[in-house]
Scaffold this motif. Structure first.
Motif, short mmCIF file in Angstrom:
data_model
loop_
_atom_site.label_atom_id
_atom_site.label_comp_id
_atom_site.label_asym_id
_atom_site.label_seq_id
_atom_site.Cartn_x
_atom_site.Cartn_y
_atom_site.Cartn_z
N ILE A 170 2.32 7.60 -7.87
CA ILE A 170 2.67 8.55 -6.82
C ILE A 170 2.01 9.89 -7.15
CG2 ILE A 170 4.56 9.74 -5.64
CD1 ILE A 170 6.31 7.29 -6.43
N PHE A 171 1.05 10.28 -6.32
CA PHE A 171 0.25 11.49 -6.56
C PHE A 171 0.75 12.65 -5.71
CE2 PHE A 171 -2.75 8.68 -8.58
CZ PHE A 171 -3.53 9.49 -9.40
N TYR A 172 0.83 13.83 -6.34
CA TYR A 172 1.06 15.09 -5.65
C TYR A 172 -0.22 15.92 -5.72
CZ TYR A 172 6.07 14.04 -6.07
OH TYR A 172 7.30 13.45 -5.98
N ALA A 173 -0.45 16.75 -4.71
CA ALA A 173 -1.65 17.60 -4.73
C ALA A 173 -1.59 18.62 -5.85
CB ALA A 173 -1.81 18.30 -3.37
N ASP A 174 -0.38 19.00 -6.26
CA ASP A 174 -0.21 19.99 -7.31
C ASP A 174 1.13 19.75 -7.99
OD1 ASP A 174 -0.64 22.17 -8.92
OD2 ASP A 174 -0.46 23.68 -7.34
N PHE A 175 1.34 20.41 -9.13
CA PHE A 175 2.61 20.31 -9.86
C PHE A 175 3.70 21.01 -9.06
CE2 PHE A 175 5.37 22.44 -13.16
CZ PHE A 175 6.12 21.31 -13.44
N PRO A 176 4.72 20.29 -8.57
CA PRO A 176 5.79 20.92 -7.79
C PRO A 176 6.81 21.58 -8.72
CG PRO A 176 6.09 18.54 -7.83
CD PRO A 176 4.86 18.83 -8.64
N VAL A 225 14.73 25.33 -0.71
CA VAL A 225 13.32 24.98 -0.84
C VAL A 225 12.75 24.57 0.52
CG1 VAL A 225 13.83 22.57 -1.42
CG2 VAL A 225 11.68 23.60 -2.14
N ASP A 226 11.53 25.03 0.79
CA ASP A 226 10.84 24.72 2.04
C ASP A 226 9.99 23.47 1.80
OD1 ASP A 226 9.30 24.53 4.30
OD2 ASP A 226 8.70 26.64 4.33
N PHE A 227 10.44 22.34 2.32
CA PHE A 227 9.74 21.09 2.07
C PHE A 227 8.32 21.08 2.65
CE2 PHE A 227 14.09 19.82 1.31
CZ PHE A 227 13.97 18.97 0.23
N ASP A 228 8.07 21.89 3.67
CA ASP A 228 6.73 21.95 4.24
C ASP A 228 5.75 22.69 3.33
OD1 ASP A 228 7.29 20.54 6.57
OD2 ASP A 228 8.06 22.34 7.58
N ARG A 229 6.28 23.43 2.35
CA ARG A 229 5.41 24.24 1.50
C ARG A 229 5.23 23.65 0.10
NH1 ARG A 229 4.40 29.38 3.41
NH2 ARG A 229 4.06 30.13 1.28
N ILE A 230 5.88 22.54 -0.18
CA ILE A 230 5.69 21.90 -1.47
C ILE A 230 4.94 20.59 -1.27
CG2 ILE A 230 7.73 22.96 -2.52
CD1 ILE A 230 9.23 20.36 -2.11
N PRO A 231 4.16 20.16 -2.27
CA PRO A 231 3.34 18.95 -2.08
C PRO A 231 4.20 17.70 -1.94
CG PRO A 231 3.23 19.74 -4.35
CD PRO A 231 3.95 20.78 -3.58
N GLU A 232 3.69 16.77 -1.15
CA GLU A 232 4.37 15.50 -0.94
C GLU A 232 3.83 14.46 -1.91
OE1 GLU A 232 3.50 14.40 3.08
OE2 GLU A 232 1.38 14.93 2.87
N GLY A 233 4.67 13.50 -2.28
CA GLY A 233 4.24 12.42 -3.15
C GLY A 233 3.74 11.25 -2.32
N LEU A 234 2.52 10.78 -2.60
CA LEU A 234 1.91 9.69 -1.84
C LEU A 234 1.42 8.60 -2.80
CD1 LEU A 234 -0.15 11.84 0.70
CD2 LEU A 234 2.00 10.63 1.14
N LEU A 235 1.64 7.35 -2.44
CA LEU A 235 1.31 6.23 -3.30
C LEU A 235 -0.18 5.91 -3.24
CD1 LEU A 235 2.56 4.08 -5.20
CD2 LEU A 235 2.76 2.59 -3.20
N GLU A 236 -0.82 5.91 -4.42
CA GLU A 236 -2.26 5.62 -4.52
C GLU A 236 -2.51 4.57 -5.59
OE1 GLU A 236 -4.92 8.86 -4.73
OE2 GLU A 236 -4.03 9.93 -3.04
N ARG A 237 -3.57 3.80 -5.37
CA ARG A 237 -3.98 2.78 -6.33
C ARG A 237 -5.28 3.21 -7.00
NH1 ARG A 237 -3.64 -3.23 -4.44
NH2 ARG A 237 -1.51 -2.78 -5.18
N CYS A 238 -5.27 3.23 -8.33
CA CYS A 238 -6.48 3.55 -9.09
C CYS A 238 -6.95 2.30 -9.82
CB CYS A 238 -6.21 4.66 -10.11
SG CYS A 238 -5.87 6.27 -9.36
N ARG A 239 -8.21 2.01 -9.65
CA ARG A 239 -8.84 0.88 -10.36
C ARG A 239 -9.71 1.44 -11.47
NH1 ARG A 239 -9.77 -4.51 -9.40
NH2 ARG A 239 -11.59 -5.39 -10.49
N LEU A 240 -9.36 1.10 -12.71
CA LEU A 240 -10.05 1.62 -13.88
C LEU A 240 -10.97 0.54 -14.43
CD1 LEU A 240 -7.41 3.31 -13.47
CD2 LEU A 240 -7.25 3.48 -15.95
N ASP A 241 -12.27 0.72 -14.29
CA ASP A 241 -13.25 -0.23 -14.81
C ASP A 241 -13.51 0.12 -16.27
OD1 ASP A 241 -15.76 -1.50 -15.54
OD2 ASP A 241 -16.02 -1.93 -13.42
N LEU A 242 -13.04 -0.71 -17.17
CA LEU A 242 -13.13 -0.38 -18.59
C LEU A 242 -14.54 -0.53 -19.12
CD1 LEU A 242 -9.83 -1.92 -20.00
CD2 LEU A 242 -10.25 0.32 -18.98
N ALA A 243 -15.37 -1.31 -18.46
CA ALA A 243 -16.75 -1.49 -18.92
C ALA A 243 -17.61 -0.28 -18.57
CB ALA A 243 -17.35 -2.76 -18.32
#
Length: 493
Positions: A325-331, A342-360
Motif C-alpha cells: 500500500i503506497f502513499y505519495a508521502d509520509f502521512p 484532520v482534513d482527509f482531502d489534504r493527506i495522501p491516500e493509500g493505494l495498492l500497488e504491485r512491484c515486480r523485482l527482477d533479481l537478475a
C-alpha cells in the motif's frame, strides 16, 4: 453488502462527529461477557479467539494524546465456540501505565508528538520511551504477546489477558531491544509453521535482525533462525513480507532530524521527513533455511512513495513480486494539528500497488491494482508467501478519494473485480481478519471478521462476513466502546 460499480460516489458518506466519537478512554474491563448476534447467527464452525490490540487510554488528568498511536495498549479477546461468543478486555499493565495510573497524570512523552505537561522546557532532553504495547497482539506458545516495535514485547495470559510482564523470549532479546509489531506467519514453507519477525537498530547505518520462531506444537517459541544485516541509511520499517526464500523490506526514502525531539518541540515520529524526489530501496534478506541462505542481501531501487504495510509477496522464477500500500508521502500530524480535525482531502491516500523485482537485472516495475483508498490488507493465511488470488482489506466508501475507512473489500488480484461490505454512513471499520473454515480447500472459504465503530450507538460492533461473497453472516453489538485501533490476529481453538 454492495458490489463495486464503475461509478465513484460523488461525495463523502460520513459525519466527522461519528468518526471522531471513537477517540475516547475505555472505562471498563470485562471478563467473559456473553454476546449474542443482533443480526444473523454466529457460524457453529467458527471456533477460536480473535485478539485485537489498540490504544484504549487517550486522556489522563485532562491531558489528551496528540496522536491516537500514543495511547496505552488495550487487548480485546472475542472467543467463539459452538455458535456463541464471549468478550474480554484488559489494559496492558506496562511500567508506564502503572506509573501514570498511580500519579494520575502524564509522565512520559509520546513518540507521535504527545508532550508531557509543561511545554518544551519540561520535555527537552527527556528521551525516555514509554513502551505502550498498543500495536499488535499474537499468540506464541503459551504466551500472548502485546507488541510495540520500539522495545520488548509484553507477555499476557492468553485466557485471562492478565499482564505477566516484559519478556525477552528466553534470552533471545536484550533488555529494551526493538522487536517488530508486525510479524509474519509462515504457513509451513520449511516443514512447520513459523513466526518470522525482525528488529531494527536505526542510525546513519541501520541493522536489521531477522528472527524465526517455531509457531506450533511443543516447540512453539523456540528460536529457529537468527541473522543480522547492515544497510546504509536511517531505517524506518514497520512491516515486511516473506516468501519461502526471502524476507522483503521496503526502506522508505526518509530522513530523521532528532534535534526538535531532543529540544522537546516534537515527538520522534514528527522528526521524520520524506526526501523530495528520492526513491526508497527494497532490501531482500535471504532466509536461513531458504535456497539463498548465506548469500548477501539484494538491494533494489523502489518506486517513489511511502509504505507502511504490505499485502503479500511471492516468487515467480527469478523475480519476487510484492503487493504493498503506497502513499505519495509520509502521512503525519504536525505539532499544531488536531488529529480529530484532520482534513482527509489534504493527506495522501493509500493505494495498492504491485512491484515486480527482477533479481537478475535489478529492474523493478510497478502496477496499480486498485484505485480505492485502502489499508490493513491480508491474504488467506495458507497463501502467505505464495501467489494468492484474493486479498481482503479495509477501504473508503468512495471508490476514489481519501476518506476514513468505512467498508471491507475482497479484491480479485488478477481481474481487479471487487466485492464490498459497507458500514456507511455511520460505521467505520478497522483491520479485517480472514479466518479459513476448518478443512477448507478453496482460498476464500471462510469468514472475514471486522471490528466496526458504530457512530449511531457510540460503541463497537463485530461483523462476521462470508469471505467468498462478502455477505453479512452476523453482527454482534459489543458492550464496549473500543477506539479506532491497529492490528489483531486469529488463534484457532
Amino acid at each position: 453488502m454492495t458490489v463495486a460499480s464503475p461509478a465513484a460516489a460523488a461525495s463523502p458518506a460520513y459525519d466527522r462527529a461519528d468518526w471522531a466519537s471513537s477517540f475516547r478512554n475505555v472505562s471498563v474491563e470485562l471478563s467473559d461477557e456473553p454476546l449474542t448476534a443482533a443480526r444473523g447467527a454466529i457460524p457453529a464452525e467458527l471456533s477460536g479467539t480473535l485478539y485485537r490490540n489498540g490504544p484504549g487510554r487517550l486522556e489522563r488528568g485532562g491531558h489528551w494524546v496528540h496522536h491516537p498511536f500514543d495511547g496505552d495498549g488495550m487487548v480485546t479477546a472475542l472467543r467463539f465456540s459452538e455458535g456463541g461468543a464471549r468478550l474480554s478486555n484488559r489494559f496492558v499493565r506496562t511500567e508506564g501505565w502503572l506509573a501514570e495510573e498511580k500519579a494520575g497524570t502524564v509522565l512520559y512523552r509520546g513518540v507521535f508528538g504527545t508532550p508531557k505537561p509543561g511545554g518544551p522546557l519540561a520535555n527537552a532532553f527527556d528521551l525516555r520511551l514509554k513502551n505502550i504495547a498498543n500495536t499488535h497482539v499474537v499468540r506464541l506458545g503459551d504466551q500472548l504477546l502485546a507488541l510495540w516495535e520500539a522495545s520488548s514485547p509484553h507477555a499476557l495470559d492468553p485466557v485471562s489477558l492478565e499482564t505477566r510482564g516484559l519478556t525477552l523470549l528466553d534470552g533471545v532479546l536484550k533488555p529494551g531491544e526493538a522487536f517488530s509489531a508486525h510479524p509474519r506467519f509462515d504457513p509451513g514453507h520449511h516443514g512447520a509453521p513459523r513466526m518470522v519477525t525482525f528488529g531494527v537498530k536505526a542510525g546513519p547505518r541501520s541493522t536489521v535482525r531477522l528472527m524465526e520462531f517455531a509457531a506450533d506444537g511443543p516447540e512453539a517459541g523456540t528460536l529457529l533462525a537468527d541473522s543480522s544485516h547492515s544497510f546504509g541509511g536511517f531505517a524506518f520499517l514497520h512491516d515486511f513480507a516473506i516468501t519461502p526464500n526471502w524476507a522483503v523490506f521496503l526502506q522508505n526514502a526518509i530522513d530523521f532530524n532528532p534535534l526538535p525531539y531532543v529540544l522537546g518541540r516534537k515527538g520522534a515520529a514528527q522528526c521524520l521527513k520524506s526526501r523530495a524526489g528520492a526513491r526508497g530501496q527494497f532490501w531482500l534478506i535471504p532466509r536461513q533455511d531458504g535456497a539463498f541462505a548465506g548469500q548477501e542481501p539484494r538491494v533494489l531501487e523502489a518506486p517513489e512513495g511511502f509504505v507502511f504495510h504490505h499485502l503479500n509477496a511471492w516468487e515467480d522464477g527469478d523475480a519476487v513480486v510484492v503487493d504493498s500500500i503506497f502513499y505519495a508521502d509520509f502521512p503525519s500530524i504536525g505539532p499544531d494539528q488536531d488529529y480529530k480535525e484532520v482534513d482527509f482531502d489534504r493527506i495522501p491516500e493509500g493505494l495498492l500497488e504491485r512491484c515486480r523485482l527482477d533479481l537478475a537485472s535489478g529492474a523493478v516495475t510497478a502496477t496499480r491494482l486498485s484505485e480505492r483508498t485502502c489499508e490493513f490488507a491480508m491474504v488467506a493465511p495458507a497463501r502467505v508467501g505464495l501467489e494468492s488470488r484474493y486479498g481482503w482489506m479495509a477501504v473508503a466508501e468512495r471508490e476514489r478519494g481519501n476518506d476514513p475507512l468505512q467498508a471491507l473489500m475482497k479484491l480479485d488480484l488478477g481481474s481487479g473485480e471487487s466485492r464490498v461490505w459497507s458500514a456507511a454512513p455511520r460505521g467505520f471499520v478497522s483491520e479485517p481478519i480472514m479466518v479459513p473454515r476448518p478443512g477448507a480447500t478453496a482460498e476464500d472459504d471462510g469468514w472475514v471478521l471486522g471490528l466496526v465503530w458504530n457512530g449511531a450507538r457510540s460503541a463497537s460492533d463485530l461483523v462476521v462476513l462470508d469471505a467468498a461473497s462478502m455477505d453479512e453472516v452476523a453482527v454482534l453489538e459489543l458492550p464496549l466502546a473500543i477506539p479506532h485501533g491497529l492490528h489483531g490476529s486469529w488463534v484457532a481453538a
